[in-house]
Scaffold this active site. Sequence first.
Site, PDB file in Angstrom:
ATOM      1  CD  GLN A   1      -1.687  -2.278   1.895  1.00 26.57           C
ATOM      2  OE1 GLN A   1      -0.519  -2.671   1.962  1.00 26.57           O
ATOM      3  NE2 GLN A   1      -2.674  -2.970   2.426  1.00 26.57           N
TER       4      GLN A   1
ATOM      5  CG  ASP B   1      -7.223  -0.866   9.929  1.00 30.85           C
ATOM      6  OD1 ASP B   1      -6.018  -0.560   9.847  1.00 30.85           O
ATOM      7  OD2 ASP B   1      -7.966  -0.971   8.936  1.00 30.85           O
TER       8      ASP B   1
ATOM      9  CE  LYS C   1      -2.425  -3.310   5.967  1.00 26.69           C
ATOM     10  NZ  LYS C   1      -3.197  -4.578   5.857  1.00 26.69           N
TER      11      LYS C   1
HETATM   12  O1  MRU Z   1      -5.496  -3.744   4.630  1.00 27.58           O
HETATM   13  P1  MRU Z   1      -5.774  -2.278   4.440  1.00 27.58           P
HETATM   14  O2  MRU Z   1      -5.051  -1.695   3.265  1.00 27.58           O
HETATM   15  O3  MRU Z   1      -7.247  -1.989   4.427  1.00 27.58           O
HETATM   16  O4  MRU Z   1      -5.177  -1.595   5.741  1.00 27.58           O
HETATM   17  C1  MRU Z   1      -5.309  -0.209   5.873  1.00 27.58           C
HETATM   18  C2  MRU Z   1      -4.634   0.333   7.076  1.00 27.58           C
HETATM   19  O5  MRU Z   1      -4.088  -0.380   7.892  1.00 27.58           O
HETATM   20  C3  MRU Z   1      -4.756   1.807   7.276  1.00 27.58           C
HETATM   21  O6  MRU Z   1      -3.627   2.317   7.924  1.00 27.58           O
HETATM   22  C4  MRU Z   1      -5.999   2.112   8.140  1.00 27.58           C
HETATM   23  O7  MRU Z   1      -7.122   1.490   7.608  1.00 27.58           O
HETATM   24  C5  MRU Z   1      -6.262   3.562   8.251  1.00 27.58           C
HETATM   25  S1  MRU Z   1      -6.840   4.245   6.725  1.00 27.58           S
HETATM   26  C6  MRU Z   1      -7.220   5.874   6.998  1.00 27.58           C
END
Ligand code: MRU
Length: 350
Positions: free
Chosen positions: A198, A239, A250
């Site tokens: 990401q 999250d 993450k």
């Molecule tokens: O697996 P993902 O790409 O959905 O994980 C996203 C993250 O961990 C982000 O840091 C989190 O959702 C915050 S987004 C504003």
Amino acid sequence: MSTSAVATLRWNEVALELIDQRVLPQRLDYVRCGSAAEVAAAIRDMVVRGAPAIGCAAAYGIALAALEAARRGEAVEGHLLPAFDLLAAARPTAVNLRWALERMHARWRALATAAAPSVAPELLAEAMRIQAEDLAANRELGRLGASLLPQSARVLTHCNAGALATTGHGTALGVIRSAVEQGKQIEVIADETRPFLQGARLTAWELQRDGIAVTLIADSAAGYLMSLGQIDAVIVGADRVAANGDVANKIGTYPLAVLAQRHAIPFYVACPVATIDATLADGAGIPIEERCAKEVLGFAQATWAPSGVAARNPAFDITPAELVCALITERGVARPPFGASIAALLSRSG
Ligand code: MRU
């Protein structure tokens, strides 16, 4: 710089369109979702990802289910109940998904006496409100968080907590964007963020589009740069945040927080209040998604591990509250001890 340059989600009169985040930065394609099942699949398959973005997408999924009921002249309940179940099961860690579904459920209940044709436009309007409010929250938390950064700073971030992970502006990247708007000299150091990349694919893409200085590093380089004194702050999204301030984000966030403490670098978490799960006392209760091991063995068509090798793919980790210097939200900046400061934020009206 425009915060609406990236329309992560857009409503096109009859369907939800989502930037396909699996194919960025090579292609900027949209995936059309015309049903709750298609939205759930898009969330599961990472077409759309990032806690606030999946919550907002799920809200549109509910609106699509209500529209389908109206089109067929069938009872809303028969369409909405399975849609709630399907969407809630799409991904387990980000509480924003549950938060948005609970909000849609409450709106539906408030409309319970209305006939099916009028429920659908009301639920669509609620999904649009969730989208607009998320953007406003990001702008406000961005403004508040920007004041924590010095006039000139090298800021490390992990994953993508930007416009692509939200309805615009971003959380961690929202703080950075707001700081740049305030005239601060910010250089972003972006972790690649294995295994789904990401950071390399999404954070680097959206910051480069906005003309914000960004340098990509392998995740394993972060400690070395800290030891050289080349990182002034770390900012990540979240999250789910437990009532005591433990943070799920993450995979790879926790080691960054440990490293930041070792090097006396401030470690900040930026998220909307919707990411706080006050029902959980601490991070031990946060469900951590284990994704398919194939994501560790390769990406897209490329594979780099021997076929048949065992692999694990936990998608998130828990950073204990004691490693977090501040939680930046649209209602204010919470500081340790987080039990009290988070409770105070939540009691403030939104
Ligand atoms: O697996 P993902 O790409 O959905 O994980 C996203 C993250 O961990 C982000 O840091 C989190 O959702 C915050 S987004 C504003």
